[in-house]
Design a protein around this motif. Structure first.
Motif, PDB file in Angstrom:
ATOM      1  N   GLU A 127       0.681  -1.491   0.171  1.00  0.00           N
ATOM      2  CA  GLU A 127      -0.093   0.071   0.330  1.00  0.00           C
ATOM      3  C   GLU A 127       1.053   1.093   0.420  1.00  0.00           C
ATOM      4  OE1 GLU A 127      -3.025  -0.624   3.243  1.00  0.00           O
ATOM      5  OE2 GLU A 127      -3.705  -2.316   2.036  1.00  0.00           O
ATOM      6  N   ALA A 128       1.480   0.396   0.366  1.00  0.00           N
ATOM      7  CA  ALA A 128       2.830   2.406   0.738  1.00  0.00           C
ATOM      8  C   ALA A 128       3.909   2.908  -0.495  1.00  0.00           C
ATOM      9  CB  ALA A 128       4.180   1.879   1.628  1.00  0.00           C
ATOM     10  N   TRP A 129       3.813   1.390  -1.577  1.00  0.00           N
ATOM     11  CA  TRP A 129       4.348   1.895  -2.490  1.00  0.00           C
ATOM     12  C   TRP A 129       3.787   1.884  -3.267  1.00  0.00           C
ATOM     13  CZ3 TRP A 129       9.089   0.174  -4.877  1.00  0.00           C
ATOM     14  CH2 TRP A 129       9.124   0.825  -5.938  1.00  0.00           C
ATOM     15  N   ASN A 130       2.478   1.836  -2.911  1.00  0.00           N
ATOM     16  CA  ASN A 130       0.884   2.426  -4.298  1.00  0.00           C
ATOM     17  C   ASN A 130       0.655   3.539  -3.813  1.00  0.00           C
ATOM     18  OD1 ASN A 130       1.040   0.209  -5.918  1.00  0.00           O
ATOM     19  ND2 ASN A 130      -0.197  -1.222  -4.987  1.00  0.00           N
ATOM     20  N   THR A 131       0.561   4.029  -3.155  1.00  0.00           N
ATOM     21  CA  THR A 131       1.030   5.620  -2.538  1.00  0.00           C
ATOM     22  C   THR A 131       2.074   6.983  -2.694  1.00  0.00           C
ATOM     23  OG1 THR A 131       1.044   5.138  -0.517  1.00  0.00           O
ATOM     24  CG2 THR A 131      -1.154   5.426  -1.121  1.00  0.00           C
ATOM     25  N   GLY A 132       2.952   6.511  -3.516  1.00  0.00           N
ATOM     26  CA  GLY A 132       4.096   6.861  -3.531  1.00  0.00           C
ATOM     27  C   GLY A 132       5.020   6.864  -2.201  1.00  0.00           C
ATOM     28  N   ASN A 133       5.143   6.856  -1.364  1.00  0.00           N
ATOM     29  CA  ASN A 133       5.744   6.665   0.155  1.00  0.00           C
ATOM     30  C   ASN A 133       6.571   6.163  -0.074  1.00  0.00           C
ATOM     31  OD1 ASN A 133       6.495   7.230   2.402  1.00  0.00           O
ATOM     32  ND2 ASN A 133       4.906   7.181   2.774  1.00  0.00           N
ATOM     33  N   LEU A 134       7.949   5.637  -0.596  1.00  0.00           N
ATOM     34  CA  LEU A 134       9.275   5.539  -0.530  1.00  0.00           C
ATOM     35  C   LEU A 134       9.592   4.837   0.686  1.00  0.00           C
ATOM     36  CD1 LEU A 134      11.513   5.779  -3.536  1.00  0.00           C
ATOM     37  CD2 LEU A 134       9.860   3.757  -3.416  1.00  0.00           C
ATOM     38  N   GLU A 135       9.412   5.944   1.821  1.00  0.00           N
ATOM     39  CA  GLU A 135       9.516   5.847   2.857  1.00  0.00           C
ATOM     40  C   GLU A 135       8.892   4.935   4.009  1.00  0.00           C
ATOM     41  OE1 GLU A 135       9.840   8.990   1.402  1.00  0.00           O
ATOM     42  OE2 GLU A 135      12.489   9.180   1.757  1.00  0.00           O
ATOM     43  N   SER A 136       7.847   4.696   4.012  1.00  0.00           N
ATOM     44  CA  SER A 136       6.784   3.542   4.132  1.00  0.00           C
ATOM     45  C   SER A 136       7.511   2.188   3.785  1.00  0.00           C
ATOM     46  CB  SER A 136       5.427   4.076   4.994  1.00  0.00           C
ATOM     47  OG  SER A 136       5.457   5.582   4.989  1.00  0.00           O
ATOM     48  N   PHE A 137       7.382   1.996   2.571  1.00  0.00           N
ATOM     49  CA  PHE A 137       8.285   0.755   1.803  1.00  0.00           C
ATOM     50  C   PHE A 137       8.665   0.254   2.656  1.00  0.00           C
ATOM     51  CE2 PHE A 137      10.002  -1.083  -1.368  1.00  0.00           C
ATOM     52  CZ  PHE A 137       9.408  -2.369  -1.238  1.00  0.00           C
ATOM     53  N   MET A 138       9.285   1.568   2.978  1.00  0.00           N
ATOM     54  CA  MET A 138      11.732   0.339   2.931  1.00  0.00           C
ATOM     55  C   MET A 138      10.904   0.947   4.818  1.00  0.00           C
ATOM     56  SD  MET A 138      13.902  -0.105   1.173  1.00  0.00           S
ATOM     57  CE  MET A 138      15.018   0.439   2.141  1.00  0.00           C
ATOM     58  N   GLU A 139      10.283   0.899   5.566  1.00  0.00           N
ATOM     59  CA  GLU A 139       9.927   0.832   6.822  1.00  0.00           C
ATOM     60  C   GLU A 139      10.198  -0.302   7.294  1.00  0.00           C
ATOM     61  OE1 GLU A 139      10.358   1.786  10.818  1.00  0.00           O
ATOM     62  OE2 GLU A 139      10.358   3.492   8.975  1.00  0.00           O
ATOM     63  N   PRO A 140      10.203  -1.545   6.723  1.00  0.00           N
ATOM     64  CA  PRO A 140       9.810  -2.853   7.042  1.00  0.00           C
ATOM     65  C   PRO A 140      11.797  -3.996   6.845  1.00  0.00           C
ATOM     66  CG  PRO A 140       8.116  -3.329   5.623  1.00  0.00           C
ATOM     67  CD  PRO A 140       8.635  -2.102   5.790  1.00  0.00           C
ATOM     68  N   TYR A 141      12.535  -2.557   6.179  1.00  0.00           N
ATOM     69  CA  TYR A 141      13.622  -3.492   5.966  1.00  0.00           C
ATOM     70  C   TYR A 141      15.035  -2.672   7.394  1.00  0.00           C
ATOM     71  CZ  TYR A 141      13.295  -4.084   1.371  1.00  0.00           C
ATOM     72  OH  TYR A 141      12.808  -4.781  -0.131  1.00  0.00           O
ATOM     73  N   TRP A 142      15.217  -3.792   7.831  1.00  0.00           N
ATOM     74  CA  TRP A 142      15.802  -3.555   8.971  1.00  0.00           C
ATOM     75  C   TRP A 142      17.030  -2.657   8.681  1.00  0.00           C
ATOM     76  CZ3 TRP A 142      21.385  -7.237   9.759  1.00  0.00           C
ATOM     77  CH2 TRP A 142      21.549  -6.603  10.940  1.00  0.00           C
ATOM     78  N   HIS A 143      17.225  -1.146   9.561  1.00  0.00           N
ATOM     79  CA  HIS A 143      17.656  -0.389   9.672  1.00  0.00           C
ATOM     80  C   HIS A 143      18.543  -0.348  10.535  1.00  0.00           C
ATOM     81  CE1 HIS A 143      13.815   2.891   9.599  1.00  0.00           C
ATOM     82  NE2 HIS A 143      13.174   1.894   9.370  1.00  0.00           N
ATOM     83  N   SER A 144      19.592  -0.820   9.414  1.00  0.00           N
ATOM     84  CA  SER A 144      21.012  -0.532   9.717  1.00  0.00           C
ATOM     85  C   SER A 144      21.663  -1.059   8.308  1.00  0.00           C
ATOM     86  CB  SER A 144      21.387  -2.955  10.374  1.00  0.00           C
ATOM     87  OG  SER A 144      22.318  -2.927  10.455  1.00  0.00           O
ATOM     88  N   ASP A 145      23.207  -1.045   8.826  1.00  0.00           N
ATOM     89  CA  ASP A 145      24.008  -0.795   7.417  1.00  0.00           C
ATOM     90  C   ASP A 145      24.442  -2.746   6.785  1.00  0.00           C
ATOM     91  OD1 ASP A 145      24.885   1.463   6.841  1.00  0.00           O
ATOM     92  OD2 ASP A 145      26.103   1.603   8.715  1.00  0.00           O
ATOM     93  N   SER A 146      23.918  -3.260   7.636  1.00  0.00           N
ATOM     94  CA  SER A 146      24.049  -4.395   7.256  1.00  0.00           C
ATOM     95  C   SER A 146      23.303  -5.527   6.450  1.00  0.00           C
ATOM     96  CB  SER A 146      24.222  -5.703   8.859  1.00  0.00           C
ATOM     97  OG  SER A 146      25.665  -5.497   9.718  1.00  0.00           O
ATOM     98  N   LEU A 147      22.173  -4.594   6.270  1.00  0.00           N
ATOM     99  CA  LEU A 147      20.780  -4.967   5.071  1.00  0.00           C
ATOM    100  C   LEU A 147      21.222  -4.604   3.920  1.00  0.00           C
ATOM    101  CD1 LEU A 147      18.007  -4.940   4.006  1.00  0.00           C
ATOM    102  CD2 LEU A 147      18.033  -2.472   3.825  1.00  0.00           C
ATOM    103  N   MET A 148      21.048  -6.246   3.207  1.00  0.00           N
ATOM    104  CA  MET A 148      21.466  -6.852   2.108  1.00  0.00           C
ATOM    105  C   MET A 148      19.930  -6.842   1.477  1.00  0.00           C
ATOM    106  SD  MET A 148      23.606 -10.282   0.637  1.00  0.00           S
ATOM    107  CE  MET A 148      24.677  -9.737   1.997  1.00  0.00           C
TER     108      MET A 148
END
Length: 143
Positions: A38-59
């Protein structure tokens, strides 16, 4: 004999409790993916990215190779999808949810972008890890 009955009842109860926890975890991940869609479809990339690990180790592994880090992954998305026309409408199709351990899930699916400038689609594999009680995508391979 009574001891055996009690032991068997305990084993069944523990098994059912474990299965219920797995189903609950899977449903939580499905709900996160729905919100992400839903976040993607409203153009909200920051919300789309929210489930991703907020870490420099995210791959993140994509057509350009491996990217490490939450911010670098967001920056790549912003470059690749600079506006709603480029983003289109995202649809996820789930293929498999596989628990690896009590705090790790492996998810396989398909993504499709319906766009006026030409549709795109591919597959993804996501490694989810529960960190501090919250499910996070720690690795994403999208092709």
């Amino acid at each position: 004999m009574r001891f055996f009955s009690i032991l068997l009842t305990m084993v069944v109860f523990v098994g059912l409790s474990s299965a219920k926890a797995q189903n609950n975890d899977e449903q939580q991940i499905r709900n996160i993916l729905k919100a992400q869609n839903e976040a993607w479809n409203t153009g909200n990339l920051e919300s789309f990215m929210e489930p991703y690990w907020h870490s420099d180790s995210l791959m993140f592994i994509g057509k350009s190779g491996v990217t490490y880090g939450w911010q670098a992954t967001l920056d790549n998305y912003k470059r690749g999808y600079p506006d709603k026309t480029a983003m289109g409408k995202l649809t996820f199709t789930f293929i498999q949810f596989k628990p690896i351990s009590k705090d790790t899930y492996f998810v396989v699916g398909k993504w499709h972008l319906a766009r006026t400038i030409g549709d795109l689609e591919g597959h993804y594999t996501l490694l989810w890890k529960k960190i501090k009680g919250k499910w996070n995508i720690v690795a994403d391979h999208s092709s």
